[in-house]
Design a protein around this motif. Structure first.
Motif, mmCIF file in Angstrom:
data_model
loop_
_atom_site.group_PDB
_atom_site.id
_atom_site.type_symbol
_atom_site.label_atom_id
_atom_site.label_comp_id
_atom_site.label_asym_id
_atom_site.label_seq_id
_atom_site.Cartn_x
_atom_site.Cartn_y
_atom_site.Cartn_z
ATOM 1 N N TYR A 1 15.131 87.056 60.882
ATOM 2 C CA TYR A 1 13.665 87.169 61.282
ATOM 3 C C TYR A 1 12.772 86.608 59.985
ATOM 4 O O TYR A 1 11.570 86.290 60.211
ATOM 5 N N PHE A 2 13.361 86.237 58.743
ATOM 6 C CA PHE A 2 12.644 85.640 57.856
ATOM 7 C C PHE A 2 13.353 84.701 56.845
ATOM 8 O O PHE A 2 12.964 84.253 55.919
ATOM 9 N N GLY A 3 14.752 84.174 57.469
ATOM 10 C CA GLY A 3 15.312 83.073 56.834
ATOM 11 C C GLY A 3 14.984 82.018 57.193
ATOM 12 O O GLY A 3 14.342 81.640 58.208
ATOM 13 N N VAL A 4 15.066 80.817 56.403
ATOM 14 C CA VAL A 4 14.805 79.588 56.567
ATOM 15 C C VAL A 4 16.072 78.602 56.357
ATOM 16 O O VAL A 4 16.375 78.301 55.185
ATOM 17 N N SER B 1 17.136 82.320 52.077
ATOM 18 C CA SER B 1 18.281 82.980 52.384
ATOM 19 C C SER B 1 18.137 84.586 51.902
ATOM 20 O O SER B 1 18.785 84.774 50.796
ATOM 21 N N PRO B 2 17.660 85.474 52.395
ATOM 22 C CA PRO B 2 17.216 86.893 51.849
ATOM 23 C C PRO B 2 18.423 87.492 52.019
ATOM 24 O O PRO B 2 19.204 87.539 53.024
ATOM 25 N N ASP B 3 18.459 88.683 51.043
ATOM 26 C CA ASP B 3 19.443 89.495 50.953
ATOM 27 C C ASP B 3 18.815 90.684 51.955
ATOM 28 O O ASP B 3 17.747 91.043 52.161
ATOM 29 N N GLY B 4 19.848 91.776 52.148
ATOM 30 C CA GLY B 4 19.368 93.110 52.739
ATOM 31 C C GLY B 4 18.818 93.824 51.898
ATOM 32 O O GLY B 4 18.645 93.582 50.265
ATOM 33 N N VAL C 1 12.006 89.939 52.136
ATOM 34 C CA VAL C 1 11.362 89.457 53.045
ATOM 35 C C VAL C 1 9.833 89.083 52.721
ATOM 36 O O VAL C 1 9.294 88.175 53.257
ATOM 37 N N ALA C 2 9.384 89.491 51.735
ATOM 38 C CA ALA C 2 8.112 89.520 51.316
ATOM 39 C C ALA C 2 7.968 88.216 50.709
ATOM 40 O O ALA C 2 7.046 87.534 50.737
ATOM 41 N N ASP C 3 9.130 87.650 49.959
ATOM 42 C CA ASP C 3 9.216 86.357 49.405
ATOM 43 C C ASP C 3 9.562 85.171 50.202
ATOM 44 O O ASP C 3 9.452 84.310 49.867
#
Length: 259
Positions: A181-184, A198-201, A235-237
């Motif tokens: 939902y928030f990765g690019v 690439s966000p972490d959990g 996800v905020a970043d």
């Protein structure tokens, strides 16, 4: 996505308790034995619905059904079964909808489609008509293969205007959910002129909701909702979270029928 979920929760509240099937608030008023069907309509205005930085208004009809609050269906809770149902405890399983992600304003992306989560939950009532608990859900439709955890505390009181429910919550998820939902990825970054991500959990959001319900008689009720959520962690970043604060206000009318 979150706008549609909030609206569905708002409308079902008009017919009885907030998430009456899963949360054991103190019972008030006559209780339907056997089948109960809720019919209603609501209108909700929200800002920043899952990445979209603009405001959006939706009007949606609503229908749900339950049998003695044991087996139930609603658009936002999905199909569920209270395996444990006592005066102060509810616990069970659900097959929950996960609505498709909204488009992000100004970007061309391959956003997650509509999916389904399998969930387990448990809620208990403590003194003061406060209900605490949460759920763990995992995607079973191949949209993200991710896992989400939601914890909350809610209190229900009676005011001169009607029943008021205040809820505070936090949500978190694993890396697969955040990435979906928030990765690019590199192709999306190149095509949109933004950086890869690439966000972490971990912790992903926290917020509060307030719902006021005024009974009108004959099974009818009128009410309103206000809510706010803040995105947190990776996800905020994300470049897709251009506004980390989401809020919504709405109104609804609904009726409960018993069979």
């Amino acid at each position: 996505m979150r706008l549609a979920l909030a609206l569905a929760a708002l409308v079902v509240t008009a017919a009885g308790q907030v998430a009456a099937q899963t949360q054991p608030f103190e019972a008030r008023g006559p209780q339907v034995q056997g089948w109960a069907v809720d019919l209603g309509v609501g209108a909700l205005y929200g800002v920043d619905s899952d990445g979209d930085t603009g405001g959006e208004t939706r009007a949606v009809p609503y229908i749900s059904a339950s049998w003695n609050d044991v087996v139930y269906f609603s658009p936002f809770e999905g199909l569920g079964w209270n395996l444990v149902k006592t005066d102060a405890v509810r616990a069970g399983v659900q097959l929950r909808p996960r609505f498709d992600a909204d488009e992000v304003e100004g970007l061309t992306l391959d956003r997650p489609d509509f999916g389904a989560d399998a969930a387990i939950y448990a809620y208990g009532r403590i003194p003061g008509n406060v209900v605490v608990g949460g759920r763990i859900s995992r995607d079973v439709s191949g949209v993200s293969d991710g896992t989400e955890v939601v914890l909350q505390a809610a209190r229900q009181t009676v005011t001169p205007l009607g029943g008021l429910t205040l809820t505070g919550f936090v949500r978190g998820g694993d890396r697969r959910l955040a990435e979906a939902y928030f990765g690019v990825d590199a192709a999306e970054a190149l095509g949109n002129g933004i950086g890869t991500w690439s966000p972490d959990g971990g912790l992903q959001g926290a917020g509060v909701n307030a719902v006021l319900v005024a009974p009108l008689g004959g099974g009818w009720a009128l009410g309103g909702l206000a809510g706010w959520e803040r995105r947190l962690g990776d996800v905020a970043d994300s470049p897709l979270s251009q506004n980390d604060d989401a809020w919504r206000v709405g109104a609804f009318l609904a009726r409960r029928l018993g069979f």
